[in-house]
Each structure stands twice: as C-alpha cells, then as structure tokens.
Design an enzyme around this catalytic site. Sequence first.
Site, mmCIF file in Angstrom:
data_model
loop_
_atom_site.group_PDB
_atom_site.id
_atom_site.type_symbol
_atom_site.label_atom_id
_atom_site.label_comp_id
_atom_site.label_asym_id
_atom_site.label_seq_id
_atom_site.Cartn_x
_atom_site.Cartn_y
_atom_site.Cartn_z
ATOM 1 N N LYS A 73 2.346 29.926 -36.857
ATOM 2 C CA LYS A 73 3.654 29.487 -37.328
ATOM 3 C C LYS A 73 3.562 29.307 -38.831
ATOM 4 C CE LYS A 73 7.578 28.054 -35.351
ATOM 5 N NZ LYS A 73 8.264 28.490 -34.152
ATOM 6 N N GLY A 92 25.085 22.141 -24.757
ATOM 7 C CA GLY A 92 24.957 22.947 -25.979
ATOM 8 C C GLY A 92 25.363 24.377 -25.725
ATOM 9 N N GLY A 115 25.592 27.050 -27.843
ATOM 10 C CA GLY A 115 25.279 27.852 -29.027
ATOM 11 C C GLY A 115 24.892 29.259 -28.627
ATOM 12 N N ASN A 116 24.019 29.851 -29.429
ATOM 13 C CA ASN A 116 23.609 31.240 -29.196
ATOM 14 C C ASN A 116 23.043 31.457 -27.805
ATOM 15 O OD1 ASN A 116 24.252 32.322 -31.744
ATOM 16 N ND2 ASN A 116 22.522 31.196 -32.603
ATOM 17 N N VAL A 117 22.263 30.486 -27.331
ATOM 18 C CA VAL A 117 21.648 30.631 -26.006
ATOM 19 C C VAL A 117 22.570 30.074 -24.924
ATOM 20 C CG1 VAL A 117 19.679 30.033 -24.558
ATOM 21 C CG2 VAL A 117 19.316 30.463 -26.997
ATOM 22 N N TYR A 164 25.762 29.473 -24.589
ATOM 23 C CA TYR A 164 27.010 30.167 -24.231
ATOM 24 C C TYR A 164 26.715 31.355 -23.318
ATOM 25 C CZ TYR A 164 31.893 31.420 -24.732
ATOM 26 O OH TYR A 164 33.219 31.662 -24.471
HETATM 27 P P1 NAD Z 1 22.425 26.852 -31.680
HETATM 28 O O1 NAD Z 1 22.284 26.047 -32.895
HETATM 29 O O2 NAD Z 1 23.080 28.196 -31.736
HETATM 30 O O3 NAD Z 1 23.232 26.009 -30.562
HETATM 31 C C1 NAD Z 1 23.078 24.647 -30.329
HETATM 32 C C2 NAD Z 1 24.407 24.137 -29.775
HETATM 33 O O4 NAD Z 1 24.221 22.780 -29.340
HETATM 34 C C3 NAD Z 1 25.533 24.117 -30.814
HETATM 35 O O5 NAD Z 1 26.698 24.707 -30.254
HETATM 36 C C4 NAD Z 1 25.753 22.623 -31.089
HETATM 37 O O6 NAD Z 1 27.077 22.315 -31.403
HETATM 38 C C5 NAD Z 1 25.336 22.021 -29.745
HETATM 39 N N1 NAD Z 1 24.948 20.612 -29.815
HETATM 40 C C6 NAD Z 1 24.250 19.967 -30.784
HETATM 41 N N2 NAD Z 1 24.080 18.667 -30.459
HETATM 42 C C7 NAD Z 1 24.659 18.504 -29.243
HETATM 43 C C8 NAD Z 1 24.820 17.398 -28.367
HETATM 44 N N3 NAD Z 1 24.359 16.186 -28.691
HETATM 45 N N4 NAD Z 1 25.447 17.583 -27.199
HETATM 46 C C9 NAD Z 1 25.961 18.784 -26.861
HETATM 47 N N5 NAD Z 1 25.829 19.879 -27.655
HETATM 48 C C10 NAD Z 1 25.206 19.738 -28.828
HETATM 49 O O7 NAD Z 1 20.961 26.961 -31.064
HETATM 50 P P2 NAD Z 1 20.402 28.062 -30.046
HETATM 51 O O8 NAD Z 1 19.828 29.205 -30.792
HETATM 52 O O9 NAD Z 1 21.410 28.312 -28.966
HETATM 53 O O10 NAD Z 1 19.166 27.273 -29.420
HETATM 54 C C11 NAD Z 1 19.355 26.193 -28.520
HETATM 55 C C12 NAD Z 1 18.018 25.520 -28.239
HETATM 56 O O11 NAD Z 1 17.112 26.464 -27.673
HETATM 57 C C13 NAD Z 1 17.315 24.967 -29.485
HETATM 58 O O12 NAD Z 1 16.587 23.810 -29.113
HETATM 59 C C14 NAD Z 1 16.344 26.074 -29.857
HETATM 60 O O13 NAD Z 1 15.225 25.579 -30.566
HETATM 61 C C15 NAD Z 1 15.932 26.566 -28.479
HETATM 62 N N6 NAD Z 1 15.452 27.956 -28.471
HETATM 63 C C16 NAD Z 1 16.263 28.959 -28.905
HETATM 64 C C17 NAD Z 1 15.805 30.263 -28.869
HETATM 65 C C18 NAD Z 1 16.682 31.417 -29.315
HETATM 66 O O14 NAD Z 1 16.340 32.563 -29.021
HETATM 67 N N7 NAD Z 1 17.794 31.163 -29.982
HETATM 68 C C19 NAD Z 1 14.505 30.559 -28.416
HETATM 69 C C20 NAD Z 1 13.699 29.502 -27.968
HETATM 70 C C21 NAD Z 1 14.191 28.208 -28.000
#
Ligand code: NAD
Length: 354
Positions: free
Chosen positions: A80, A185, A187-189, A191
């Site tokens: 990392k 949540g 977000g990207n994942v 949804y």
């Molecule tokens: P993101 O930032 O796109 O989405 C996070 C969502 O959570 C946002 O819509 C935000 O508004 C919402 N949120 C924040 N605080 C909240 C709360 N208290 N209650 C409800 N919703 C809340 O992030 P992401 O890329 O979707 O990743 C989500 C999680 O998965 C993170 O912890 C990230 O580290 C982990 N992760 C993501 C990936 C990836 O490929 N994107 C891979 C491994 C792990």
Amino acid sequence: MKFFSHKEFDNHEHIAFFSDEESGLKAIVAIHNTTLGPAMGGCRMFPYASDEEALTDVLRLSKGMTYKSALAGLHLGGGKSVIIGDPRKDKTPELLHAFGRSLEQLGGHYITAEDSGTSIEDIREVGTRTAHVAGVRDRIGFDGQPGNGDPSPATAWGVYTGILSAVRHKMNRSDLDGIRVTVQGLGNVGYRLASHLTDAGASVYVSDIHRDILDRAIDELGVTAVAPDDLFATEMDVFAPCAMGAVINDETIPRLHTSIVAGSANNQLKSERHATALMQRGILYAPDYVINAGGIIDVSHEREQYESGRVREHIEGIGETLSEIFERSERDGIPTVQEANRLAEERLNQDMVA
Ligand code: NAD
C-alpha cells in the site's frame, strides 16, 4: 519514530520513503509480503496529522492487502502507499509524476491503484511515469459492460455472490426471493449491490445520508428507504454495510436484528473482539476483506489478457471461499474473521514451501 519495533511492523519486507522538493511529494510505500507475487494495493492521499500517523496507516493497510490477495486467489502480494497531503489542495500533475518516478525505482515490486483521495485519472497520471499502475484501462468488463478500471461494479458483484453464500449457509436457502436485506450506503458499490439484490427478488431496504440518492434508488430500483436512526431497529435477514468502517461495535451489536452481516465497507468491526460478540449472538459475519475483493480481482486481470468470462468466474469464487470459511468456523468454533486469517496464512505458508 519506530520501525522494526513499530506495533504494525509485522515483518514488512520493505518500507520506502519518497520525497520531492519541487512538487512537495511526501510518500511512503509499504510492501508487506511478496510470497505470492508483486505487492499490489491502492494509493491513499490524506492530510495525516503526523508522519507517525501516515506510517501506522500504510503498515496496517499493506498487511491487510497480503491477506486479501491470498484469499482472493491472486498471484499478488500485499502493499500500500500513502501520500501525505490534502487531495483537494496539494494534488498536482507534478506531484503525481514524482510519485510515478518513485515507484519506478521500486522496479515493479509494488503496483499502485486508486484509493481514497486518488482517482482513476490520478493513477493514469502516475502511469505516465511508471508502468507499475493498475485499474486504469478501458475495457469490456466482467459483466459485458464497458468499464474504465473502476473496481466498484466488480466489488458489488463479489458482495452479491458473498451474500448468496452466507444465505445458503445460515438460512439454508439457495435464492434470495423475499430475503430482507438492508444496504447502508448507496455509493459506487451499495447502489449496484441494491440493484443486483432487487433483480434477485430480495426485499431491499436502504439508508444513506443523501436524500437525492435515496430518491433515485426508490424510483429506479423500487427499494424502501430507512432513516439512519431506524436502521438498527429494522428486522432484517442480511445487513450489508457499504458506507463507513467501525459500524459493528458495542453500541450497534445489541441493536442489530439480523442473521447475517455481509457488505463491502472496509474495517466493519470496530475491534476484533466484535467478531466474537457477533458469533455469540448467532450472527454470521462475512469478513470484509474477503467479501469485498471483487475490485482487486478485476483490476489484477488487467495485468494479463482480460477475459470477461474468466474474471466473472474468479469474482464468483469469493462465494466459494466464504463457504469454506463459514464451514471451518462452525467446525472449529472460532469467529469467521479468525478463520479467514488462518486460511490466508495457510495459503502463504504453502506457497513458501512450494
Ligand atoms: P462511496 O463513497 O461511493 O459511497 C459511500 C456511500 O455511503 C455514499 O453514498 C455516502 O453518502 C453514504 N454514507 C456515508 N455515511 C453514511 C451513513 N452514516 N449512513 C448511510 N450512508 C452513509 O464509497 P464506495 O466506493 O461505494 O465504497 C463503500 C465502502 O466499500 C467503503 O467502505 C469502501 O472503502 C469499501 N470498498 C469499496 C470498494 C470499491 O470498489 N469501491 C472496494 C473495496 C471496499
């Protein structure tokens, strides 16, 4: 500052510090273990309050990547990097180029990708100075859709297959029809996960701090919104944390009405003892670093010939790995996360003697 006696040191193979006066770059690369291959892990940019804080973060995260890649069946080690700085103010093309030149000095022992504070575009910029970057290529993804290196669709699919595996183990069901899943949540994942779950016939409840995202999900997916305060009082079968870490803690565990916790968020357990607390309440926990490995699996295939079908199969292997962990945890009477760590160490040790 401590290095070899640092509490997170844990036999790291290599820790490199890079600085570039002109661009202001201050970066640390931590390579934990390369038994299975070159170390891969994202680059986090954050305004750490001190050098010590940055070092602690990078050491902890890079060890996690060794375990994650081992259980994802990747020929990759764990590493990392962190850049000390505010991504909104301090990130410039010059700084990213200097970071790229630094990685070049490591000769491919560490491969970087996006993480919090860095984007695909940033890593592409780094990639103008080094070949040791991943998650940057346009391609037809594992799902037949055009992609740009964003790992989120693959992460969401991996979590979905992990939920199937957990439901099979805990509820003896091979489908999700009518299974109540709460996704925290969107977000990207989250949804995308909610979309896969509704397609599979699950009853999906969602929570997010942004009203516009909730409204979109209600309209497009037909899910039900739950206020963040009511989330833990909601009766559910699966709780899928997809927002922030430390959501499983002393305060939330007694309030959880679920049989399974399985979501993408990193570091869901506030501390390791919360794995035992979940087990004692009869709640099956899918270790976060196992279930959320779809993204790194997807990105790792960029290094070879990217074949959609093969990548999809590889991602779906997450479900099988979780089944093995669930069965062994039941057999040994230890929390799933401890069982996952054991399995990762077995894989590393096997490779060391091979
Ligand atoms: P993101 O930032 O796109 O989405 C996070 C969502 O959570 C946002 O819509 C935000 O508004 C919402 N949120 C924040 N605080 C909240 C709360 N208290 N209650 C409800 N919703 C809340 O992030 P992401 O890329 O979707 O990743 C989500 C999680 O998965 C993170 O912890 C990230 O580290 C982990 N992760 C993501 C990936 C990836 O490929 N994107 C891979 C491994 C792990």
